[in-house]
Design an enzyme around this catalytic site. Structure first.
Site, PDB file in Angstrom:
ATOM      1  N   CYS A 154       0.828  -1.217   0.000  1.00 13.04           N
ATOM      2  CA  CYS A 154       0.000   0.000   0.000  1.00 13.04           C
ATOM      3  C   CYS A 154       0.864   1.269   0.000  1.00 13.04           C
ATOM      4  O   CYS A 154       1.388   1.644   1.048  1.00 13.04           O
ATOM      5  CB  CYS A 154      -0.904  -0.051   1.235  1.00 13.04           C
ATOM      6  SG  CYS A 154      -1.737   1.468   1.656  1.00 13.04           S
ATOM      7  N   CYS A 214       0.119   3.920   2.622  1.00 12.06           N
ATOM      8  CA  CYS A 214       0.526   3.473   3.955  1.00 12.06           C
ATOM      9  C   CYS A 214       1.968   3.882   4.230  1.00 12.06           C
ATOM     10  O   CYS A 214       2.302   4.312   5.342  1.00 12.06           O
ATOM     11  CB  CYS A 214       0.401   1.951   4.079  1.00 12.06           C
ATOM     12  SG  CYS A 214      -1.288   1.330   3.912  1.00 12.06           S
TER      13      CYS A 214
END
Length: 113
Positions: free
Chosen positions: A36, A39
């Site tokens: 991600c 993230c």
């Protein structure tokens, strides 16, 4: 129980209850995954906040891919998801990366509500 302050430490499905739900004081949990990109963008922001707010806010992270039970139980559908707990109860939740100033404003609003 972990006593390090000012660091974003990882929790797991097995340690979530002790490290988050039974923790004294507010705990912000970062649900993330290795794949991600947002993230990874928010991780340094969370590290800064953890250092700046040490003693008043604990920040933990949990890899949703490696710990699917906690993400499922809390109905985390998108990453990153930040969930703020106080006294074992979810008090706020945000989805997606955000600038530090915005996150701090949102945290302060939730903590002072």
């Amino acid at each position: 129980m972990t006593t390090t302050t000012g660091a974003v430490l990882a929790v797991t499905d097995e340690t979530f209850e002790a490290e988050v739900l039974r923790h004294d004081g507010p705990v912000l949990v970062d649900f993330w995954a290795q794949w991600c990109p947002p993230c990874h963008m928010i991780a340094p922001v969370l590290a800064e906040i953890a250092a700046e707010r040490a003693g008043e806010l604990t920040i933990r992270k949990i890899n949703s891919d490696e710990n699917p039970r906690t993400a499922r139980d809390l109905q985390v559908m998108s990453l990153p998801t930040l969930v703020l707990f106080r006294d074992g109860e979810r008090v706020a939740q945000w989805v997606g990366a955000r600038p530090k100033a915005r996150l701090l404003a949102e945290l302060d609003a939730a903590l002072n509500a």
